[in-house]
Design a protein around this motif. Structure first.
Motif, PDB file in Angstrom:
ATOM      1  N   ASP A 220       1.933  -5.274   8.229  1.00 15.71           N
ATOM      2  CA  ASP A 220       0.700  -5.354   7.434  1.00 15.71           C
ATOM      3  C   ASP A 220       0.475  -4.065   6.665  1.00 15.71           C
ATOM      4  N   ARG A 221       0.701  -2.937   7.337  1.00 12.74           N
ATOM      5  CA  ARG A 221       0.482  -1.653   6.667  1.00 12.74           C
ATOM      6  C   ARG A 221       1.508  -1.441   5.554  1.00 12.74           C
ATOM      7  N   ILE A 222       2.752  -1.880   5.784  1.00 12.50           N
ATOM      8  CA  ILE A 222       3.763  -1.787   4.720  1.00 12.50           C
ATOM      9  C   ILE A 222       3.347  -2.649   3.532  1.00 12.50           C
ATOM     10  N   ALA A 223       2.811  -3.826   3.830  1.00 12.33           N
ATOM     11  CA  ALA A 223       2.347  -4.705   2.753  1.00 12.33           C
ATOM     12  C   ALA A 223       1.190  -4.071   1.996  1.00 12.33           C
ATOM     13  N   ASP A 224       0.294  -3.361   2.716  1.00 13.24           N
ATOM     14  CA  ASP A 224      -0.802  -2.654   2.046  1.00 13.24           C
ATOM     15  C   ASP A 224      -0.254  -1.633   1.062  1.00 13.24           C
ATOM     16  N   ALA A 225       0.750  -0.882   1.508  1.00 13.89           N
ATOM     17  CA  ALA A 225       1.343   0.126   0.633  1.00 13.89           C
ATOM     18  C   ALA A 225       2.000  -0.539  -0.581  1.00 13.89           C
ATOM     19  N   SER A 226       2.704  -1.641  -0.349  1.00 15.19           N
ATOM     20  CA  SER A 226       3.345  -2.357  -1.460  1.00 15.19           C
ATOM     21  C   SER A 226       2.312  -2.894  -2.434  1.00 15.19           C
ATOM     22  N   ASP A 247      -5.817   9.817  -8.097  1.00 15.39           N
ATOM     23  CA  ASP A 247      -6.460   8.890  -7.158  1.00 15.39           C
ATOM     24  C   ASP A 247      -5.458   7.876  -6.631  1.00 15.39           C
ATOM     25  N   MET A 248      -4.611   7.372  -7.511  1.00 15.02           N
ATOM     26  CA  MET A 248      -3.614   6.394  -7.083  1.00 15.02           C
ATOM     27  C   MET A 248      -2.591   7.015  -6.148  1.00 15.02           C
ATOM     28  N   ARG A 249      -2.230   8.278  -6.427  1.00 13.00           N
ATOM     29  CA  ARG A 249      -1.293   8.965  -5.520  1.00 13.00           C
ATOM     30  C   ARG A 249      -1.891   9.098  -4.129  1.00 13.00           C
ATOM     31  N   VAL A 250      -3.178   9.461  -4.084  1.00  7.51           N
ATOM     32  CA  VAL A 250      -3.841   9.604  -2.790  1.00  7.51           C
ATOM     33  C   VAL A 250      -3.911   8.269  -2.068  1.00  7.51           C
ATOM     34  N   PHE A 252      -1.933   5.689  -2.394  1.00  4.56           N
ATOM     35  CA  PHE A 252      -0.619   5.260  -1.930  1.00  4.56           C
ATOM     36  C   PHE A 252      -0.155   6.092  -0.744  1.00  4.56           C
ATOM     37  N   ARG A 253      -0.362   7.406  -0.813  1.00  9.90           N
ATOM     38  CA  ARG A 253       0.047   8.255   0.314  1.00  9.90           C
ATOM     39  C   ARG A 253      -0.725   7.892   1.575  1.00  9.90           C
ATOM     40  N   THR A 254      -2.003   7.569   1.419  1.00  9.25           N
ATOM     41  CA  THR A 254      -2.798   7.138   2.574  1.00  9.25           C
ATOM     42  C   THR A 254      -2.234   5.851   3.163  1.00  9.25           C
ATOM     43  N   ALA A 259       1.106   3.193   7.333  1.00  7.55           N
ATOM     44  CA  ALA A 259       2.294   2.427   7.674  1.00  7.55           C
ATOM     45  C   ALA A 259       3.176   3.192   8.649  1.00  7.55           C
ATOM     46  N   PHE A 260       3.308   4.521   8.406  1.00 13.50           N
ATOM     47  CA  PHE A 260       4.102   5.337   9.325  1.00 13.50           C
ATOM     48  C   PHE A 260       3.485   5.371  10.714  1.00 13.50           C
ATOM     49  N   GLU A 261       2.158   5.521  10.786  1.00 14.83           N
ATOM     50  CA  GLU A 261       1.489   5.578  12.086  1.00 14.83           C
ATOM     51  C   GLU A 261       1.655   4.258  12.840  1.00 14.83           C
ATOM     52  N   ALA A 262       1.538   3.152  12.122  1.00 20.11           N
ATOM     53  CA  ALA A 262       1.744   1.843  12.766  1.00 20.11           C
ATOM     54  C   ALA A 262       3.185   1.714  13.245  1.00 20.11           C
ATOM     55  N   ALA A 263       4.137   2.192  12.435  1.00 20.36           N
ATOM     56  CA  ALA A 263       5.542   2.143  12.842  1.00 20.36           C
ATOM     57  C   ALA A 263       5.798   3.028  14.048  1.00 20.36           C
ATOM     58  N   ARG A 264       5.133   4.204  14.090  1.00 20.55           N
ATOM     59  CA  ARG A 264       5.301   5.103  15.236  1.00 20.55           C
ATOM     60  C   ARG A 264       4.823   4.454  16.524  1.00 20.55           C
ATOM     61  N   ARG A 265       3.676   3.749  16.446  1.00 19.92           N
ATOM     62  CA  ARG A 265       3.176   3.065  17.638  1.00 19.92           C
ATOM     63  C   ARG A 265       4.135   1.954  18.066  1.00 19.92           C
TER      64      ARG A 265
END
Length: 613
Positions: A220-226, A247-250, A252-254, A259-265
């Motif tokens: 889901d988080r990867i889809a949010d980033a996409s 603003d868009m960079r921020v 997307f990085r967020t 997505a990384f935090e969800a993947a880490r869990r």
């Protein structure tokens, strides 16, 4: 005489939003019954299916033969102290390993081939059927949702047929075979193992469920980033025009960090699953080994039989755990199959009758609306056309004008058989619409929309869309008559690339290329929907010249809001609330002082004071 189009989300935003809902969040089916719909696709490739089944059985048998080979190594080699027996046993083990490798490779080839072939056929069938559905279907189901079914859901089916089904079948065969061999090897230890296996699988199932949940959250988080990236890239002009790049960079990085935090869990839970599975597995094996060792010391079984039992126990436990893991994927694939077959089950709203009446050949372009009534699905009692009557003679140019919502675009949609009238009759060259084949009917029309939809590829590809069998000379002639050759020739002529959805061209160039496509079709009726509404004065002159060429020798209906188009029409039909309220030429309608005069005064007073006269 203005036309307000409802804002629609861009393709990128709509598709990203649909994938955001689809990836990792596809609800599971409650049963595997929908998978029965894949049977016809499997039957088409039954020889490959038989090959896969044979190699699958052989691979499972080879894996079950490994413990038997180990027993021979131990009992006839190590224990007996016979070097020749050891050599023969290891040779046999090597042969088994090679056979297992060959059989596994054959299984992988056939199963993967079937998966790819079935999904390719399924995707093609769904897409073919989508092209036959009426536009009304796409008002109920978003384009993004349809595309996600063709991608996400089809990928789930591919994973099932090309991988999960094979794994599940092999695991089932191996589990049954290992269980039988356990009972044959030592019935007492087998009975004890049956009591231990649930305790071994419990933690695996518990952690496995958590891993699947966290994997879904990570997707889901990867889809949010996409989705964030797709929306900003699709609207890059707007982003840069308003200076919102930072603003868009921020954003997307967020999204990427989430997505990384969800993947880490997920990785942490998977690590716990691995640790728990290994611990429980080896503790169970150690318990069986301990009991088996006591049996060996008591002379109740041979060391080779103990090793054989342990290996069969590991096979049974690991394949049992594998089955529990893939069951969730099977249910998800079942749900994906159901969603794809739902599309195949849709019936077109507009279909050819059992015995369609052929249209006259050649077509003359005579059109008649006879007291036509039509209401869009879901619009309640608000009618788009009410007792609408209109006759257009062959070769006549008729301009449809009126306020937004008057029903002008609905006239075009009925003419193109996107919908059929609820009451009244629509005739083309004396043939009633419902009695004709829709595809044959549409060949009598050339259509130029306000948006001038183009496809990625070359200019020639887009012009040929109107007449696929046309040669290069005919396509070039259409481009010249549409005033498009002047900008195409320096860029390579018909080979000129137009970019994604025509983005390499200006608005005027896209419109002229769309006109060239209509001219190449050479149909008896030309429909122009606001063909010059978004053009500047210079491009409008080019397009008007092309329109004058396009109207020669054919019936033309144009939704007209621009003065130049209105004045060039043979007749002006004024519509309001789905009916014809006035008709005539420009001067007569202005003199009448009705709706047309009021609309003309509002729109054209500044550009031409004479219009109010």
């Amino acid at each position: 005489m203005t036309n307000t189009n409802a804002d629609r989300p861009s393709y990128g935003a709509e598709h990203a939003a649909s994938v955001n809902l689809a990836v990792g969040k596809r609800a599971r089916a409650r049963s595997i019954r929908p998978l029965q719909d894949l049977a016809p696709y499997l039957w088409r490739h039954r020889l490959d299916l038989i090959g896969a089944g044979v190699f699958l059985l052989l691979a499972a048998a080879a894996s079950l033969a490994v413990p038997l080979a180990f027993r021979g190594v131990i009992d006839h080699g190590f224990v007996a102290g016979d070097q020749g027996a050891v050599d023969r046993a290891f040779l046999g083990l090597g042969v088994v390993a090679l056979l297992m490798a060959v059989f596994s490779a054959g299984r992988f080839y056939f199963v993967s081939k079937i998966g790819e072939r079935i999904v390719a056929n399924l995707r093609a069938d769904v897409y073919d059927h989508l092209l036959s559905l009426s536009p009304g279907y796409f008002t109920r189901v978003s384009t993004g949702e349809v595309l996600s079914r063709l991608t996400v859901d089809a990928a789930m089916v591919e994973n099932l047929v090309g991988s999960t089904a094979s794994i599940a079948t092999r695991a089932t065969i191996t589990l049954i075979g290992a269980s039988v061999m356990l009972a044959i090897t030592n019935l007492q230890l087998a009975g004890l193992l049956i009591l231990i296996i649930p305790a071994m699988l419990g933690p695996i199932l518990l952690f496995g469920r958590r891993v699947r949940t966290l994997a879904g959250a990570a997707q889901d988080r990867i889809a949010d980033a996409s989705s964030t990236a797709s929306e900003s890239i699709d609207a890059i002009d707007t982003v840069q025009a308003f200076g919102r790049e930072d603003d868009m960079r921020v954003r997307f990085r967020t999204a990427v960090e989430k997505a990384f935090e969800a993947a880490r869990r997920r990785i942490g839970a998977r690590a716990q699953l691995t640790a728990g599975a290994i611990s429980v597995m080896f503790l169970g094996v150690a318990l069986v080994l301990w009991l088996g060792a006591r049996s060996v010391l008591a002379g109740e079984m041979t060391p080779g039989a103990l090793a054989q039992f342990v290996l069969f126990a590991i096979l049974a436990a690991s394949n049992g755990a594998m089955l529990s893991e893939v069951w969730g994927d099977v249910l998800k694939a079942s749900g994906a199959t159901e969603r794809l077959t739902q599309i195949l089950a849709e019936t077109p709203d507009i279909a050819a009758p059992a015995s369609p009446i052929a249209l006259p050949d050649p077509g003359r372009g005579s059109i008649e609306f006879d007291r036509v009534c039509f209401t869009y699905p879901g619009a309640g009692e608000r009618s788009a056309l009410r007792d609408f009557s209109l006759r257009v003679q062959p070769g006549e140019t008729v301009a449809l004008v009126g306020p937004s919502g008057a029903g002008k675009s609905t006239v075009f949609r009925l003419l193109l058989r996107f919908y059929d009238a609820e009451a009244g009759r629509l005739l083309l060259d004396g043939v009633e619409a419902r009695t004709a084949d829709p595809r044959d009917w549409r060949t009598r029309f050339s259509y130029v929309s306000q948006d001038a939809h183009l496809f990625s590829g070359t200019a020639g590809d887009n012009i040929a869309l109107g007449r696929p069998n046309a040669n290069a000379a005919a396509l070039e002639d259409a481009a010249r008559r549409a005033e498009a050759w002047a900008f195409l020739e320096p860029r390579g002529g018909l080979s000129a690339p137009v970019g994604d959805r025509g983005k390499a061209l200006s608005g005027g160039e896209r419109q002229r290329l769309a006109l060239a496509r209509a001219l190449a079709r050479d149909a008896p009726v030309l429909l122009l929907d606001e063909a010059t509404s978004a053009l500047d004065a210079q491009n409008e002159r080019y397009v008007q010249a092309a329109l004058a060429e396009a109207r020669k020798g054919r019936t033309t209906l144009v939704i007209a809001h621009r003065l130049a188009t209105v004045l060039e029409a043979d007749r002006i039909v004024v519509m309001d609330a789905g009916r014809v309220v006035e008709e005539g030429d420009h001067g007569a309608l202005i003199a009448r002082g009705g709706l047309y005069a009021r609309l003309a005064a509002m729109q054209f007073m500044d550009s031409s004071p004479d219009l109010a006269r």
